[in-house]
Design a protein around this motif. Structure first.
Motif, short mmCIF file in Angstrom:
data_model
loop_
_atom_site.label_atom_id
_atom_site.label_comp_id
_atom_site.label_asym_id
_atom_site.label_seq_id
_atom_site.Cartn_x
_atom_site.Cartn_y
_atom_site.Cartn_z
N LEU A 182 0.85 -1.16 -0.01
CA LEU A 182 -0.07 0.05 -0.02
C LEU A 182 0.74 1.17 0.09
O LEU A 182 0.47 2.28 -0.45
N LEU A 183 1.98 1.06 0.70
CA LEU A 183 3.01 2.29 0.53
C LEU A 183 3.43 2.53 -0.81
O LEU A 183 3.49 3.72 -1.22
N SER A 184 3.75 1.41 -1.62
CA SER A 184 4.05 1.56 -2.86
C SER A 184 2.75 2.17 -3.81
O SER A 184 3.43 3.16 -4.68
N ILE A 185 1.69 2.06 -3.47
CA ILE A 185 0.74 2.58 -4.31
C ILE A 185 0.30 4.20 -4.10
O ILE A 185 0.46 5.09 -4.65
N MET A 186 0.81 4.17 -2.73
CA MET A 186 0.79 5.86 -2.37
C MET A 186 1.96 6.59 -2.75
O MET A 186 1.80 7.84 -3.22
N LEU A 187 3.10 5.93 -2.93
CA LEU A 187 4.38 6.80 -3.37
C LEU A 187 4.10 7.13 -5.08
O LEU A 187 4.29 8.06 -5.48
N GLU A 188 3.28 6.16 -5.66
CA GLU A 188 3.04 6.05 -7.15
C GLU A 188 2.22 7.45 -7.01
O GLU A 188 2.18 8.09 -8.25
N ARG A 219 10.55 -0.11 0.93
CA ARG A 219 10.83 -1.16 2.12
C ARG A 219 11.71 -0.27 3.12
O ARG A 219 11.81 -0.61 4.38
N ASN A 220 12.46 0.58 2.65
CA ASN A 220 13.26 1.48 3.65
C ASN A 220 12.40 2.14 4.71
O ASN A 220 12.47 2.19 5.73
N ILE A 221 11.15 2.65 4.07
CA ILE A 221 10.39 3.39 4.72
C ILE A 221 9.60 2.61 5.54
O ILE A 221 9.24 3.14 6.98
N GLY A 222 9.27 1.11 5.29
CA GLY A 222 8.61 0.21 6.07
C GLY A 222 9.34 -0.02 7.50
O GLY A 222 8.93 0.02 8.50
N PHE A 251 13.06 -9.25 13.87
CA PHE A 251 13.17 -7.98 14.55
C PHE A 251 13.64 -6.86 13.33
O PHE A 251 14.28 -7.20 12.47
N SER A 252 13.31 -5.70 13.80
CA SER A 252 13.40 -4.52 12.89
C SER A 252 14.62 -3.70 13.60
O SER A 252 14.83 -3.42 14.71
N TYR A 253 15.85 -3.37 12.46
CA TYR A 253 16.91 -2.53 13.08
C TYR A 253 16.76 -0.86 12.62
O TYR A 253 16.30 -0.83 11.63
N ASP A 254 17.63 -0.25 13.38
CA ASP A 254 17.89 1.04 12.85
C ASP A 254 18.64 1.13 11.73
O ASP A 254 19.94 0.69 11.51
N LEU A 255 18.10 1.45 10.38
CA LEU A 255 19.13 1.27 9.21
C LEU A 255 20.36 2.42 9.16
O LEU A 255 21.29 2.26 8.61
N GLU A 256 20.09 3.37 9.99
CA GLU A 256 21.22 4.28 9.90
C GLU A 256 22.40 4.23 10.97
O GLU A 256 23.37 4.58 10.90
N ASN A 257 22.26 3.06 11.87
CA ASN A 257 23.21 3.02 12.73
C ASN A 257 23.91 1.38 12.45
O ASN A 257 23.07 0.28 12.49
N PRO A 258 25.25 1.17 12.38
CA PRO A 258 25.75 -0.06 12.34
C PRO A 258 25.83 -0.90 13.32
O PRO A 258 25.59 -0.24 14.58
#
Length: 878
Positions: free
Chosen positions: A479-485, A578-581, A735-742
């Motif tokens: 649904l995010l993809s539809i909204m971005l479009e 996916r990044n936004i998700g 689990f989801s991780y913070d993509l900005e921190n290694p």
């Protein structure tokens, strides 16, 4: 004529002038645009009584307190309204705020003290006799003098004949006057738009007879204002918009070199746009009928193009495809009605009072969200733990003067009669999959685009469905993809993404979730379930917690990352979604409220011995709370006020629900010496509540296991990076991780937390080297054991894959075989945790191993690669 020039007449004239000057106190500055701050006891009392039904919330009044102390305040309204000026004059005086005593281009006689009325009349008459025109407060310097004195002024942007007065008669424009004044003073001038809302009903394209006779809400006449205040006291409210700093405006590069007339025109236009957007953030966009929305969707270029393409590909008649598209629209579309919203608000108030002990809302976060909603449609992205979620979020927004969103709901909720109720409260329905249904997908995407184009807020559950495990699921980004479009195609100027946490002390659907996790079939939603819901109303489920993460502007996000959706390949758009998700899931984890029930459940399941006492449980809970406080994690109010009592109450709740069984009778041992044990069959229930907080401890668990893997009491932080990276990748579907921190950042942060809790101590001589304390080893195990049930689930899955023959087998059959194998291992004692027999864990494990090329017993090398670390980690956790 000679008589008027005689000395006697001149003496008379001089005496009259002296009397007039005495009465006027030596000045002509007596204008009807000024209202003294204290108009007298009678007028003040009458105004207070008349305006008592209008609400000015403290959070709104606080907007003025954010201004600099030396700032000059200009209260701004959209339309010229003596009614509103008198309200702000009265209410601000009562609240001891800055009273707008002067109003640009207003004339008020009735509310003035009698002595002022006489002076105003005398000043106007005398000035006219001398100059054959009435005094002008602009030319006479009255407004400038009031500004110099620090008075608060009142300005209206729109008035009858305003264009004629400014451009035909060439009278002074108050906005241009303020710009001139700001250019000549160092004191900042702030314009603060004020909105007075009499009805929360959105404006409609069709107009009722009542509004034809008595006016629209936007331009209410005195009669409708009066009747609204009398019939519906308390429903009228005031909101203040974001202050506009004239200094900042005038120094903007696009404005600085422009003429004063252009600056005034632009500022007026900006203020009107700001007021209109603020009003829309309260009332919502103009509410078109379902037929109008239908016509806009089905006759749009996107649907016409899709139908034409399908007609050519499948050689079907265009008329048949049009009929099919119309049926799809009827299946999907909402039928938003404010009357249903108001009805449900009353019903939900009763449900909340019956089932829950109230709710706690992060008001500051909600206010930030409301401010951001003026930039574009909101995409509300809450987590999904219960059917109460979407009801609760709409309820909160309605009672905080925000329009209720359109809610994306599964088609399974469209059953009669709830489907009709949900549609009228803003829900629109989608199928679980669009595969093989190109026309349905096109109609759904066009409908979502139309909602964004109209300015409606949309609520999307980022996890796709309700979490049966208690922790957040991996994001579903279709649904995010539809909204971005839609955004890419210009449906709106900006999209405001709002991660939201909604949590509960206890969830009403707990029993159903456990049934599904153990392999039971999900019972479809139906009228029968609605009728049976009265049983749930007899129980209490604690508190509800709602937290709002800082909203994310899609336009700002793209600009900060130098991204342009124009011409972006579909693969890159998918990666962005996916990044936004994952950003959203991580943002929700960051604002998750940790409840006493979650901490107590974690302490019960993670305790090292089967038998324990309440003081032992409190000690474990204290270790977890110390870690959470170090990371500034949000805690429930009861944990903040009295954590020991909160944990004890949560424990007794579990004791009453027979999740925990006593080993000693009350008469045998004192309360703090009584021993208890967790009931094995209730461990999955406790796992659900433990998972409510597991995301806060995953980095600590990874770090603790990485320390154990060193198998030494002394280590350096760099020694942990490889193990941490492996664990993070191994549980990427859990689990989801913070993509900005290694991983290095997480290791460093958790080492600091362990030092703070005396688990580790820095080496006195060697840099970046640490020793485990005597008490630290036990505490490290308390953190690492959060992952025990997951390791066991993955080991069960890997063992079954090692037994599985090559060949086609669908997901359902695979999960069934894995669950059967796990049950056998549990009965034989090879698996300690009953909660490891989770279908969700098995599915995630299967996804991971399949992605690593492990599909059956022939993948021996890959199986051995993962079996050895799995067994090693489980050995650490024994």
């Amino acid at each position: 004529m000679l008589m008027f020039r005689s000395p006697k007449w001149k003496r008379i004239q001089t005496r009259i002038d002296r009397v007039i000057q005495f009465l006027l106190k030596g000045t002509y500055q007596h204008y009807a645009c000024y209202l003294p701050p204290n108009p007298g006891w009678l007028v003040s009392h009458l105004q207070t009584l008349f305006y008592r039904g209008i609400t000015l919330a403290p959070s709104q009044a606080a907007v003025l307190k954010t201004l600099p102390r030396n700032a000059i305040l200009i209260c701004v309204t959209k339309r010229k309204s003596l009614f509103q000026w008198l309200f702000y004059h009265s209410r601000y005086r009562i609240k001891r705020m800055r009273v707008p005593t002067v109003a640009f281009d207003y004339t008020v006689f009735l509310y003035q003290p009698l002595s002022r009325i006489l002076r105003m009349l005398l000043a106007r008459l005398d000035y006219f006799c001398r100059h054959f025109r009435f005094p002008d407060p602009y030319a006479a310097g009255f407004y400038r003098h009031m500004l110099d004195q620090g008075e608060t002024l009142f300005l209206s942007l729109v008035e009858p004949g305003g264009f004629y007065r400014r451009f035909v008669k060439e009278k002074t424009d108050p906005i241009a006057f303020l710009l001139d004044y700001q250019a000549q003073t160092d004191r900042p001038v702030y314009l603060v738009p004020h909105l007075m809302i009499f009805e929360k009903n959105p404006e409609k394209t069709t107009t009722s007879l009542w509004k034809h006779l008595f006016g629209h809400e936007k331009a209410l006449g005195f009669f409708r204002r009066f009747t609204t205040l009398v019939k519906k006291p308390g429903r009228t409210f005031v909101e203040l918009s974001t202050p506009v700093d004239l200094q900042t405006f005038m120094h903007h590069p696009d404005v600085r070199e422009r003429s004063r007339a252009y600056q005034a025109l632009l500022l007026r236009r900006n203020l009107l746009r700001q007021v209109n957007r603020h009003r829309q953030s309260i009332l919502g966009p103009v509410l078109k009928s379902r037929l109008e929305i239908k016509d806009g969707v089905l006759t749009g270029a996107r649907i016409r193009g899709s139908i034409q393409d399908l007609a050519e590909q499948e050689t079907q008649p265009v008329t048949k495809l049009h009929r099919q598209a119309e049926n799809y629209f009827e299946e999907i579309a909402a039928d938003y009605r404010i009357g249903m919203i108001k009805t449900l608000a009353g019903i939900l108030t009763w449900i909340i009072n019956t089932m829950f002990d109230g709710f706690i809302v992060n008001q500051e976060g909600l206010d930030r969200l409301k401010t951001m909603s003026q930039k574009g449609p909101l995409v509300l992205l809450p987590c999904h733990k219960s059917h109460i979620d979407y009801l609760m979020l709409s309820y909160i927004m309605y009672h905080n003067n925000m329009p209720c969103p359109h809610i994306v709901a599964g088609k399974n909720l469209s059953f009669w009669p709830m489907g009709t109720i949900f549609r009228r409260s803003g829900a629109f329905f989608m199928r679980r999959t669009f595969k093989g249904q190109p026309l349905y997908a096109a109609v759904f995407a066009a409908y979502v685009s139309k909602l964004l184009q109209e300015g409606f807020n949309i609520e999307v559950f980022i996890e796709g469905g309700r979490s049966r495990t208690g922790k957040l699921l991996s994001p579903k980004t279709g649904l995010l993809s539809i909204m971005l479009e839609s955004y890419q195609q210009g449906a709106c100027e900006d999209l405001i993404l709002a991660p939201i946490y909604i949590g509960y002390d206890k969830v009403p659907e707990e029993k159903a979730y456990l049934h599904e996790l153990e392999g039971g079939k999900k019972e479809p939603e139906s009228l029968k379930q609605v009728i049976q819901a009265h049983k749930v109303l007899k129980k209490r489920f604690g508190k509800i917690y709602i937290e709002f993460h800082d909203p994310i502007s899609l336009a700002d996000l793209l600009r900060e990352n130098s991204l342009d959706l124009e011409g972006m390949p579909r693969e890159e758009i998918g990666a962005l979604c996916r990044n936004i998700g994952h950003r959203t899931i991580h943002a929700i984890n960051r604002v998750t409220v940790i409840t006493p029930h979650a901490i107590a459940a974690a302490a019960l399941l993670n305790h090292s011995s089967q038998a324990f006492t309440l003081p032992m449980l409190q000690e474990t809970a204290d270790t977890y709370l110390h870690h959470l406080n170090f990371h500034a994690t949000k805690l429930a109010d009861t944990l903040t006020v009295d954590p020991a009592r909160a944990i004890e109450q949560a424990f007794h709740t579990y004791l009453q629900r027979k999740f925990v069984a006593p080993l000693d009778k009350k008469s045998v041992a004192a309360e703090d010496q009584r021993r208890f044990r967790v009931q094995d069959e209730k461990r999955p229930s406790l796992e659900y509540y433990k998972n409510n907080c597991v995301a806060c401890f995953v980095p600590a668990a990874f770090t603790a296991l990485s320390i154990f893997e060193r198998d030494a009491f002394q280590f350096s932080a760099t020694d942990l990076h490889a193990s941490y990276h492996f664990l993070q990748d191994f549980f990427k579907y859990e689990f989801s991780y913070d993509l900005e921190n290694p991983p290095e950042w997480y290791v460093r942060k958790n080492v600091k937390a362990f030092i703070n809790d005396a688990i580790l101590i820095p080496h006195p001589n060697l840099p970046d080297t640490y020793n485990i304390t005597s008490a630290g080893f036990r505490k490290l195990k308390l953190f690492s054991v959060f992952l025990r049930s997951y390791f066991e689930s993955y080991l069960i899955t890997l063992n079954q894959l090692a037994r599985q023959k090559p060949g086609e087998m669908n997901l359902k059959e695979q999960l069934k075989k894995i669950a059967a194998h796990g049950t056998r291992l549990a009965k034989s004692g090879e698996i300690e945790c009953n909660e490891a027999l989770s279908r969700v864990n098995f599915r995630n494990a299967l996804t991971f191993f399949n992605s690593r090329g492990i599909n059956c017993r022939e993948d021996e090398e890959a199986i051995a690669h993962y079996r050895e670390p799995l067994q090693r980690y489980l050995k650490f956790l024994q």
